[in-house]
Design an enzyme around this catalytic site. Structure first.
Site, PDB file in Angstrom:
ATOM      1  N   GLY A  24      86.593   4.245 -19.044  1.00  0.00           N
ATOM      2  CA  GLY A  24      86.555   4.039 -18.360  1.00  0.00           C
ATOM      3  C   GLY A  24      86.167   2.665 -19.037  1.00  0.00           C
ATOM      4  N   ASP A  27      83.040  -1.910 -22.453  1.00  0.00           N
ATOM      5  CA  ASP A  27      82.199  -2.274 -23.090  1.00  0.00           C
ATOM      6  C   ASP A  27      81.834  -1.449 -23.304  1.00  0.00           C
ATOM      7  OD1 ASP A  27      82.422  -5.036 -22.412  1.00  0.00           O
ATOM      8  OD2 ASP A  27      81.743  -4.150 -19.746  1.00  0.00           O
ATOM      9  N   ASP A  92      76.556   8.622 -20.639  1.00  0.00           N
ATOM     10  CA  ASP A  92      75.883   8.499 -19.739  1.00  0.00           C
ATOM     11  C   ASP A  92      74.653   7.647 -19.937  1.00  0.00           C
ATOM     12  OD1 ASP A  92      76.894   7.918 -16.749  1.00  0.00           O
ATOM     13  OD2 ASP A  92      75.429   9.480 -16.208  1.00  0.00           O
ATOM     14  N   THR A  93      74.482   6.413 -18.810  1.00  0.00           N
ATOM     15  CA  THR A  93      73.012   5.675 -19.931  1.00  0.00           C
ATOM     16  C   THR A  93      72.755   5.232 -17.955  1.00  0.00           C
ATOM     17  OG1 THR A  93      74.035   4.818 -21.727  1.00  0.00           O
ATOM     18  CG2 THR A  93      72.916   3.472 -20.392  1.00  0.00           C
ATOM     19  N   PHE A 185      76.270  -6.579 -21.459  1.00  0.00           N
ATOM     20  CA  PHE A 185      76.904  -6.414 -19.731  1.00  0.00           C
ATOM     21  C   PHE A 185      75.513  -5.096 -19.350  1.00  0.00           C
ATOM     22  CE2 PHE A 185      76.992  -1.613 -20.001  1.00  0.00           C
ATOM     23  CZ  PHE A 185      77.315  -1.637 -21.826  1.00  0.00           C
ATOM     24  N   GLY A 186      76.028  -5.100 -18.283  1.00  0.00           N
ATOM     25  CA  GLY A 186      75.413  -4.822 -17.051  1.00  0.00           C
ATOM     26  C   GLY A 186      73.977  -5.492 -16.932  1.00  0.00           C
ATOM     27  N   TYR A 187      73.180  -4.834 -17.037  1.00  0.00           N
ATOM     28  CA  TYR A 187      71.466  -5.123 -16.982  1.00  0.00           C
ATOM     29  C   TYR A 187      70.824  -5.678 -18.131  1.00  0.00           C
ATOM     30  CZ  TYR A 187      71.160  -2.203 -13.532  1.00  0.00           C
ATOM     31  OH  TYR A 187      71.684  -1.041 -11.779  1.00  0.00           O
TER      32      TYR A 187
HETATM   33  P1  ITT Z   1      81.723   5.344 -17.098  1.00  0.00           P
HETATM   34  O1  ITT Z   1      81.031   6.144 -16.541  1.00  0.00           O
HETATM   35  O2  ITT Z   1      83.088   5.349 -17.692  1.00  0.00           O
HETATM   36  O3  ITT Z   1      81.716   5.292 -18.765  1.00  0.00           O
HETATM   37  P2  ITT Z   1      79.947   3.429 -16.591  1.00  0.00           P
HETATM   38  O4  ITT Z   1      79.654   2.300 -16.176  1.00  0.00           O
HETATM   39  O5  ITT Z   1      79.463   3.985 -15.430  1.00  0.00           O
HETATM   40  O6  ITT Z   1      81.067   3.681 -17.021  1.00  0.00           O
HETATM   41  P3  ITT Z   1      77.309   4.542 -17.117  1.00  0.00           P
HETATM   42  O7  ITT Z   1      77.381   5.269 -16.498  1.00  0.00           O
HETATM   43  O8  ITT Z   1      77.186   5.569 -18.467  1.00  0.00           O
HETATM   44  O9  ITT Z   1      78.914   4.108 -17.895  1.00  0.00           O
HETATM   45  O10 ITT Z   1      76.095   3.108 -17.093  1.00  0.00           O
HETATM   46  C1  ITT Z   1      75.397   2.896 -15.971  1.00  0.00           C
HETATM   47  C2  ITT Z   1      75.592   1.456 -15.521  1.00  0.00           C
HETATM   48  O11 ITT Z   1      74.333   1.006 -15.941  1.00  0.00           O
HETATM   49  C3  ITT Z   1      76.595   0.772 -16.315  1.00  0.00           C
HETATM   50  O12 ITT Z   1      77.867   0.176 -14.881  1.00  0.00           O
HETATM   51  C4  ITT Z   1      75.733  -0.759 -16.486  1.00  0.00           C
HETATM   52  O13 ITT Z   1      75.555  -1.259 -15.341  1.00  0.00           O
HETATM   53  C5  ITT Z   1      74.269  -0.032 -16.788  1.00  0.00           C
HETATM   54  N1  ITT Z   1      74.278  -0.046 -18.557  1.00  0.00           N
HETATM   55  C6  ITT Z   1      74.594   0.816 -19.520  1.00  0.00           C
HETATM   56  N2  ITT Z   1      74.770   1.093 -20.852  1.00  0.00           N
HETATM   57  C7  ITT Z   1      74.147  -0.510 -20.259  1.00  0.00           C
HETATM   58  C8  ITT Z   1      73.891  -0.973 -21.565  1.00  0.00           C
HETATM   59  O14 ITT Z   1      73.981  -1.071 -23.181  1.00  0.00           O
HETATM   60  N3  ITT Z   1      73.448  -2.455 -21.534  1.00  0.00           N
HETATM   61  C9  ITT Z   1      73.218  -2.750 -19.435  1.00  0.00           C
HETATM   62  N4  ITT Z   1      73.387  -2.108 -18.798  1.00  0.00           N
HETATM   63  C10 ITT Z   1      74.544  -0.929 -19.253  1.00  0.00           C
END
Ligand code: ITT
Length: 235
Positions: A24, A27, A92-93, A185-187
């Site tokens: 969802g 980005d 999942d990241t 985005f994110g970190y």
């Molecule tokens: P979905 O589960 O819906 O796929 P999510 O936002 O929860 O979306 P993830 O669990 O994969 O995505 O990632 C967890 C968090 O890690 C995400 O909210 C970001 O804060 C960070 N993140 C993931 N990929 C990133 C990236 O490429 N660069 C920076 N931060 C990232």
């Protein structure tokens, strides 16, 4: 929406395979789409939004692998009747910081403490990380992405082949002491990949897509999909 089954069309093309991006997070869709488009003209990409879906999937597993497989399975069960041949891709990241024993890891999206029922923003999570890292001398960290692939592809015997596997990409780097850059985005504003003097938020999307954890995982996933299509005799 349905994609034609070659068995229902006397074994003749057109044959299409739906690739459903089970996230969802817009980005991530924006990053994944250009990377997947080149594999084969037979692949048709769909985001959950394209399919009118927004499932609430609680990422309840303790590992990135577990959560990626969980998301892929749930989405596969929601869409499998809509397509004859399909692959659901779920990633999942996690950011794994050495000084924090691998945290935030699987909790990367839910790292900062926030009131019950709300979700921390990217800014909340980054601020929380920087607070915990204030005095840390060891700033080594890595991003790790696991992509789960769950699907059903044509097979030479016509019965179809179930796909259920994972691939992984990772990139080492370090956590900066200040936020840098406005992209990503994110970190991204606090992660500087090894060998670069810029954070992920300072290098454009194009460069990030060449070197990132997700890009490396996607390259492995595309190679695997390519080889599965080859085995199916349809690439
Ligand atoms: P979905 O589960 O819906 O796929 P999510 O936002 O929860 O979306 P993830 O669990 O994969 O995505 O990632 C967890 C968090 O890690 C995400 O909210 C970001 O804060 C960070 N993140 C993931 N990929 C990133 C990236 O490429 N660069 C920076 N931060 C990232």
């Amino acid at each position: 929406m349905s994609i034609e089954n070659p068995r229902e069309s006397s074994g003749v093309t057109p044959l299409s395979i739906a690739v459903v991006l089970a996230t969802g997070n817009r980005d991530k869709v924006r990053e994944l789409q250009p990377m997947l488009k080149g594999i084969s003209p037979l692949l048709k990409l769909f985001s959950l939004a394209d399919l009118g879906l927004s499932p609430e999937i609680e990422e309840s597993e303790l590992t990135l692998e577990g959560n990626a497989c969980l998301k892929a399975s749930v989405v596969f069960s929601l869409v499998e009747t809509r397509f004859t041949w399909l692959i659901v891709l779920s990633d999942d990241t996690g950011l794994e910081v050495e000084a924090l024993d691998g945290a935030p890891g699987v909790r990367s999206a839910r790292f900062a403490p926030v009131p019950d029922g709300s979700s921390p923003s990217y800014e909340d999570n980054v601020r929380h990380l920087m607070t915990l890292m204030t005095d840390a001398l060891n700033r080594s960290a890595r991003f790790r992405t696991v992509i789960a692939m769950k699907g059903r592809l044509p097979s030479p015997d016509g019965k179809g082949k179930e796909i259920d596997e994972t691939v992984e990409g990772r990139i080492d780097g370090r956590i900066t002491t200040t936020l840098r850059g406005a992209g990503g985005f994110g970190y991204d504003p606090v992660f500087m990949p090894s060998g670069l003097e810029k954070t992920f938020a300072e290098i454009g999307l194009e460069e990030k897509n060449r070197i990132s954890h997700r890009a490396l995982a996607v390259i492995k996933a595309t190679e695997r999909i390519q080889s599965l299509l080859d085995q199916s005799g349809i690439s």
